[in-house]
Design a protein around this motif. Structure first.
Motif, mmCIF file in Angstrom:
data_model
loop_
_atom_site.group_PDB
_atom_site.id
_atom_site.type_symbol
_atom_site.label_atom_id
_atom_site.label_comp_id
_atom_site.label_asym_id
_atom_site.label_seq_id
_atom_site.Cartn_x
_atom_site.Cartn_y
_atom_site.Cartn_z
ATOM 1 N N LYS A 97 0.851 -1.199 0.000
ATOM 2 C CA LYS A 97 0.000 0.000 0.000
ATOM 3 C C LYS A 97 0.885 1.246 0.000
ATOM 4 O O LYS A 97 1.914 1.275 0.692
ATOM 5 N N SER B 12 5.340 -6.009 10.525
ATOM 6 C CA SER B 12 6.771 -5.711 10.682
ATOM 7 C C SER B 12 7.238 -5.833 12.134
ATOM 8 O O SER B 12 8.325 -6.334 12.395
ATOM 9 N N SER C 263 6.465 -2.087 6.172
ATOM 10 C CA SER C 263 7.502 -1.095 6.477
ATOM 11 C C SER C 263 8.882 -1.709 6.718
ATOM 12 O O SER C 263 9.891 -1.045 6.473
ATOM 13 N N ARG D 69 5.879 4.393 5.994
ATOM 14 C CA ARG D 69 4.928 5.036 5.084
ATOM 15 C C ARG D 69 4.453 6.340 5.700
ATOM 16 O O ARG D 69 4.578 6.551 6.898
HETATM 17 C C1 LIG Z 1 -0.210 -1.926 6.529
HETATM 18 C C2 LIG Z 1 -0.643 -3.264 6.987
HETATM 19 C C3 LIG Z 1 0.302 -4.268 7.294
HETATM 20 C C4 LIG Z 1 1.795 -4.060 7.220
HETATM 21 O O1 LIG Z 1 2.215 -3.294 8.305
HETATM 22 P P1 LIG Z 1 3.754 -3.003 8.552
HETATM 23 O O2 LIG Z 1 3.810 -2.647 9.979
HETATM 24 O O3 LIG Z 1 4.133 -1.898 7.635
HETATM 25 O O4 LIG Z 1 4.511 -4.249 8.263
HETATM 26 C C5 LIG Z 1 -0.189 -5.511 7.675
HETATM 27 N N1 LIG Z 1 -1.512 -5.754 7.781
HETATM 28 C C6 LIG Z 1 -2.434 -4.813 7.506
HETATM 29 C C7 LIG Z 1 -3.870 -5.162 7.639
HETATM 30 C C8 LIG Z 1 -2.031 -3.545 7.096
HETATM 31 O O5 LIG Z 1 -2.960 -2.618 6.818
#
Ligand SMILES: *Cc1c(COP(=O)(O)O)cnc(C)c1O
Length: 229
Positions: free
Chosen positions: A39, A199, A217, A223
């Motif tokens: 995303k 993450s 991330s 992000r």
């Molecule tokens: C953004 C998102 C992630 C990834 O999160 P990070 O902390 O960047 O790894 C995982 N699951 C969902 C549902 C998300 O929206």
């Protein structure tokens, strides 16, 4: 903007970490799928991942996926795209067209809309139920106590095969009890797929039985702030 080698370096290091974490708890690394959460990341930055052979990606918005992924799918036909963000019933058709896996089935209205579009389109994505594992009012997902009944309703009333569970534990708390609860719910409902761990907490999720970890991330860097549901 981060350069692409850095993304791939992070990715390669993460894959090694996942393999090590799996071995540490006597799991086969191939039993853990890394869903790269892309995303807000533009398509050009993802091409090196596809070239390197990665296939499983996650997006949290239907609209963003529709804009970004048709061109990327032209590079590799076997890409597996997961919807990991909230779904509105009026986007059910687009979601089925854009995604191979929908991880956020969480209420009868969505199940009914998906069932109708599955019939119409003749295409059934793989479906997971999202459980609001910490019972947080601001988060999507069916309550843990309602999960069994909802899964049964999807199967019986809507003829939607549910293959897995997805959850996001509360921030700032020890995630283990939530991951453990998600695993219990998946097991007692005979669901093979368990999508949990991001993450910050994926090693714990691997220890507690995740089959899919969703990492953004740690690969792509921080992000711009977004709202997680
Ligand atoms: C953004 C998102 C992630 C990834 O999160 P990070 O902390 O960047 O790894 C995982 N699951 C969902 C549902 C998300 O929206």
């Amino acid at each position: 903007m981060a350069d692409q080698n850095t993304d791939l370096d992070h990715y390669t290091a993460l894959r090694a970490d996942i393999a090590r974490a799996a071995k540490d708890c006597a799991r086969d690394p191939s039993s853990i799928t890394l869903t790269c959460v892309t995303k807000t990341i533009e398509g050009a930055r993802l091409e090196p991942f596809i070239a390197a052979g990665h296939r499983v990606f996650g997006e949290n918005r239907v609209q963003e996926a529709l804009g970004k992924w048709p061109a990327l799918r032209d590079i590799a036909a076997d890409i597996e795209l997961h919807l990991i963000g909230p779904l509105q019933s009026n986007k059910a058709r687009q979601a089925i067209e854009a995604f191979d896996v929908i991880e956020t089935v969480d209420r009868p209205k969505i199940a009914a809309a998906l069932a109708q579009e599955v019939q119409h389109l003749g295409r059934t994505p793989s479906l997971y139920v999202q459980v609001n594992i910490g019972e947080e009012p601001q988060k999507a997902g069916v309550a843990p106590r309602d999960a069994d009944a909802f899964i049964a309703q999807c199967t019986r009333e809507f003829a939607l095969p549910i293959e897995g569970l997805m959850c996001i534990p509360p921030e700032g708390q020890q995630a283990s009890p939530y991951f453990a609860l998600a695993r219990v719910i998946a097991q007692r409902n005979g669901l093979a797929k368990l999508s949990m761990g991001m993450s910050g907490d994926w090693p714990l999720a691997v220890q507690l039985g995740a089959t899919h970890i969703r990492v953004g991330s740690a690969i792509f860097g921080a992000r711009a702030p977004i709202t997680l549901r």
